[in-house]
Design a protein around this motif. Structure first.
Motif, PDB file in Angstrom:
ATOM      1  N   PHE A  64       8.268  -1.057   2.400  1.00 41.41           N
ATOM      2  CA  PHE A  64       7.191  -1.380   3.389  1.00 41.41           C
ATOM      3  C   PHE A  64       6.706  -2.793   3.417  1.00 41.41           C
ATOM      4  CE2 PHE A  64       7.392   3.260   4.162  1.00 41.41           C
ATOM      5  CZ  PHE A  64       7.144   3.565   5.501  1.00 41.41           C
ATOM      6  N   HIS A  65       6.058  -3.216   4.464  1.00 40.73           N
ATOM      7  CA  HIS A  65       5.363  -4.573   4.717  1.00 40.73           C
ATOM      8  C   HIS A  65       4.027  -4.121   5.124  1.00 40.73           C
ATOM      9  CE1 HIS A  65       5.629  -8.631   6.687  1.00 40.73           C
ATOM     10  NE2 HIS A  65       4.830  -8.859   5.556  1.00 40.73           N
ATOM     11  N   ARG A  66       4.145  -4.417   6.544  1.00 38.11           N
ATOM     12  CA  ARG A  66       2.953  -4.166   7.343  1.00 38.11           C
ATOM     13  C   ARG A  66       2.219  -2.884   7.510  1.00 38.11           C
ATOM     14  NH1 ARG A  66       6.454  -7.693  10.190  1.00 38.11           N
ATOM     15  NH2 ARG A  66       5.687  -9.845  10.658  1.00 38.11           N
ATOM     16  N   GLY A  67       3.224  -1.824   7.181  1.00 36.84           N
ATOM     17  CA  GLY A  67       3.082  -0.476   7.238  1.00 36.84           C
ATOM     18  C   GLY A  67       1.845   0.004   6.067  1.00 36.84           C
ATOM     19  N   VAL A  68       2.008  -0.934   5.114  1.00 39.81           N
ATOM     20  CA  VAL A  68       1.086  -0.547   3.976  1.00 39.81           C
ATOM     21  C   VAL A  68      -0.032  -1.564   4.043  1.00 39.81           C
ATOM     22  CG1 VAL A  68       0.890  -1.121   1.250  1.00 39.81           C
ATOM     23  CG2 VAL A  68       2.765   0.539   2.254  1.00 39.81           C
ATOM     24  N   PHE A  69       0.349  -3.068   3.926  1.00 36.14           N
ATOM     25  CA  PHE A  69      -0.593  -3.888   3.821  1.00 36.14           C
ATOM     26  C   PHE A  69      -1.719  -4.223   5.036  1.00 36.14           C
ATOM     27  CE2 PHE A  69       2.120  -4.992   0.557  1.00 36.14           C
ATOM     28  CZ  PHE A  69       1.074  -5.332  -0.532  1.00 36.14           C
ATOM     29  N   ASP A  70      -1.205  -3.740   6.331  1.00 35.21           N
ATOM     30  CA  ASP A  70      -1.982  -3.629   7.524  1.00 35.21           C
ATOM     31  C   ASP A  70      -2.552  -2.247   7.845  1.00 35.21           C
ATOM     32  OD1 ASP A  70      -1.496  -6.238   7.632  1.00 35.21           O
ATOM     33  OD2 ASP A  70      -0.246  -6.135   9.405  1.00 35.21           O
ATOM     34  N   HIS A  71      -2.417  -1.156   6.931  1.00 36.32           N
ATOM     35  CA  HIS A  71      -2.688   0.224   7.241  1.00 36.32           C
ATOM     36  C   HIS A  71      -4.351   0.136   7.367  1.00 36.32           C
ATOM     37  CE1 HIS A  71      -2.360   4.671   7.330  1.00 36.32           C
ATOM     38  NE2 HIS A  71      -3.189   4.536   6.091  1.00 36.32           N
ATOM     39  N   ALA A  72      -4.619   0.797   8.180  1.00 37.29           N
ATOM     40  CA  ALA A  72      -6.155   1.096   8.688  1.00 37.29           C
ATOM     41  C   ALA A  72      -7.010   1.453   7.695  1.00 37.29           C
ATOM     42  CB  ALA A  72      -6.254   1.733  10.070  1.00 37.29           C
ATOM     43  N   GLU A  73      -6.636   2.457   6.729  1.00 40.77           N
ATOM     44  CA  GLU A  73      -7.187   3.250   5.712  1.00 40.77           C
ATOM     45  C   GLU A  73      -7.079   2.478   4.470  1.00 40.77           C
ATOM     46  OE1 GLU A  73      -9.464   5.301   6.501  1.00 40.77           O
ATOM     47  OE2 GLU A  73      -8.685   5.295   8.628  1.00 40.77           O
ATOM     48  N   GLY A  74      -6.327   1.235   4.338  1.00 40.81           N
ATOM     49  CA  GLY A  74      -6.207   0.577   3.078  1.00 40.81           C
ATOM     50  C   GLY A  74      -4.588   0.840   2.514  1.00 40.81           C
TER      51      GLY A  74
ATOM     52  N   ILE B  70       3.980   5.104   8.890  1.00 37.81           N
ATOM     53  CA  ILE B  70       4.018   5.694   7.310  1.00 37.81           C
ATOM     54  C   ILE B  70       5.484   6.522   7.611  1.00 37.81           C
ATOM     55  CG2 ILE B  70       3.101   7.393   5.614  1.00 37.81           C
ATOM     56  CD1 ILE B  70       1.897   4.484   5.652  1.00 37.81           C
ATOM     57  N   GLU B  71       5.540   7.316   8.693  1.00 37.40           N
ATOM     58  CA  GLU B  71       6.364   8.313   8.891  1.00 37.40           C
ATOM     59  C   GLU B  71       7.829   8.006   8.843  1.00 37.40           C
ATOM     60  OE1 GLU B  71       5.957  11.539   8.468  1.00 37.40           O
ATOM     61  OE2 GLU B  71       3.751  11.633   8.313  1.00 37.40           O
ATOM     62  N   SER B  72       8.066   6.461   9.004  1.00 36.92           N
ATOM     63  CA  SER B  72       9.125   6.058   9.197  1.00 36.92           C
ATOM     64  C   SER B  72       9.919   5.705   7.842  1.00 36.92           C
ATOM     65  CB  SER B  72       9.191   4.342   9.578  1.00 36.92           C
ATOM     66  OG  SER B  72       8.617   3.587   8.826  1.00 36.92           O
TER      67      SER B  72
ATOM     68  N   ASP C 263      -4.224   4.206   0.561  1.00 41.44           N
ATOM     69  CA  ASP C 263      -4.185   5.346   1.391  1.00 41.44           C
ATOM     70  C   ASP C 263      -2.577   5.340   1.806  1.00 41.44           C
ATOM     71  OD1 ASP C 263      -5.143   7.851   3.007  1.00 41.44           O
ATOM     72  OD2 ASP C 263      -4.206   6.410   4.504  1.00 41.44           O
ATOM     73  N   ALA C 264      -2.103   4.170   2.308  1.00 41.75           N
ATOM     74  CA  ALA C 264      -0.833   4.186   2.696  1.00 41.75           C
ATOM     75  C   ALA C 264       0.298   4.546   1.585  1.00 41.75           C
ATOM     76  CB  ALA C 264      -0.594   2.569   2.961  1.00 41.75           C
ATOM     77  N   VAL C 265      -0.039   4.080   0.383  1.00 45.92           N
ATOM     78  CA  VAL C 265       0.764   4.450  -0.654  1.00 45.92           C
ATOM     79  C   VAL C 265       0.855   5.798  -1.040  1.00 45.92           C
ATOM     80  CG1 VAL C 265       1.456   4.053  -3.302  1.00 45.92           C
ATOM     81  CG2 VAL C 265       1.067   2.182  -1.667  1.00 45.92           C
ATOM     82  N   ARG C 266      -0.269   6.529  -1.070  1.00 48.58           N
ATOM     83  CA  ARG C 266      -0.357   8.048  -1.217  1.00 48.58           C
ATOM     84  C   ARG C 266       0.305   8.728  -0.244  1.00 48.58           C
ATOM     85  NH1 ARG C 266      -5.753   6.752  -3.496  1.00 48.58           N
ATOM     86  NH2 ARG C 266      -6.608   6.761  -1.131  1.00 48.58           N
ATOM     87  N   ARG C 267       0.165   8.333   1.194  1.00 49.29           N
ATOM     88  CA  ARG C 267       0.789   9.035   2.105  1.00 49.29           C
ATOM     89  C   ARG C 267       2.226   8.937   2.099  1.00 49.29           C
ATOM     90  NH1 ARG C 267      -2.272   7.749   7.524  1.00 49.29           N
ATOM     91  NH2 ARG C 267      -0.865   8.832   8.375  1.00 49.29           N
ATOM     92  N   ILE C 268       2.519   7.624   1.936  1.00 48.35           N
ATOM     93  CA  ILE C 268       4.179   7.631   1.724  1.00 48.35           C
ATOM     94  C   ILE C 268       4.879   8.502   0.704  1.00 48.35           C
ATOM     95  CG2 ILE C 268       6.055   6.027   1.479  1.00 48.35           C
ATOM     96  CD1 ILE C 268       4.248   3.724   2.547  1.00 48.35           C
TER      97      ILE C 268
END
Length: 217
Positions: free
Chosen positions: A186-196, A170-172, A199-204
């Motif tokens: 983002f590709h795997r960083g969102v769709f393979d994110h452990a918390e869903g 995410i920090e990238s 959560d990935a989109v919110r954090r980015i």
């Protein structure tokens, strides 16, 4: 808070996936969680019929969320599903032809900018954006240093917006934003994110809201 348009924004790249319904669920959750400028839908190994079926399912979800739906490669599918645009990796002359044919009715963006020479050739065709990296190029936690360098060079001298492929972390997103790029993909960083995906989109977006440089008006 500063308007989202004044800083680097998020672009999602739909993964290959075996199950369209599962992909749709993950994408819907991602789109509902924060600012997403656009979503690129690659064909991968799907035949034309299955790719169109996937696009028919996903494109309306993307558009209803207020993002632009971009089909990678296949202008016929893009037209049939009423997508907002095309993402092309093509020779300069083919890119010019596509822009003449589809713009400004559709967004026409270009990948394949592996170095400065290729980027300038693409730029001469005046696409709506240029993409640094590969759609499935997020194989490490960080964004590729070459793509960051290309983006910094491009953003300092060319008005055409650029999208840079992030890493799996995410920090990238932050080094991409600091390069001057208008968009981070983002590709795997969102769709393979452990918390869903949500959560990935919110954090980015939180990273970009808090730390990304602002563009001058």
């Amino acid at each position: 808070m500063t308007k989202q348009e004044e800083r680097c924004r998020l672009v999602l790249i739909v993964p290959e996936g075996a199950d369209d319904a599962d992909l749709a669920k993950k994408l819907e959750q991602a789109l509902g969680a924060g600012d997403v400028a656009s979503v690129i839908l690659p064909q991968y190994s799907l035949d034309d019929g299955l790719f169109q079926k996937r696009a028919e399912l996903l494109v309306p979800l993307i558009q209803e969320a207020g993002a632009a739906a971009l089909i990678a490669g296949d202008s016929r599918v893009a037209g049939r599903v009423k997508a907002d645009g095309l993402h092309l990796v093509a020779k300069a002359e083919e890119l010019v032809e596509a822009i003449e044919k589809f713009a400004p009715k559709m967004i026409v963006g270009a990948g394949g900018a592996a170095d400065r020479h290729a980027a300038l050739e693409i730029g001469e065709a005046r696409p709506d954006y240029i993409f640094f990296g590969k759609l499935d190029g997020d194989i490490k936690p960080e964004a590729h240093p070459k793509n960051l360098a290309l983006a910094e060079w491009w953003a300092s001298m060319i008005e055409i917006p650029c999208i840079v492929m992030a890493g799996t972390d995410i920090e990238s997103a932050l080094p991409v934003a600091e390069s001057g790029a208008e968009f981070v993909a983002f590709h795997r960083g969102v769709f393979d994110h452990a918390e869903g995906t949500a959560d990935a989109v919110r954090r980015i977006n939180a990273v970009l809201d808090e730390k990304a440089p602002r563009f001058e008006a």
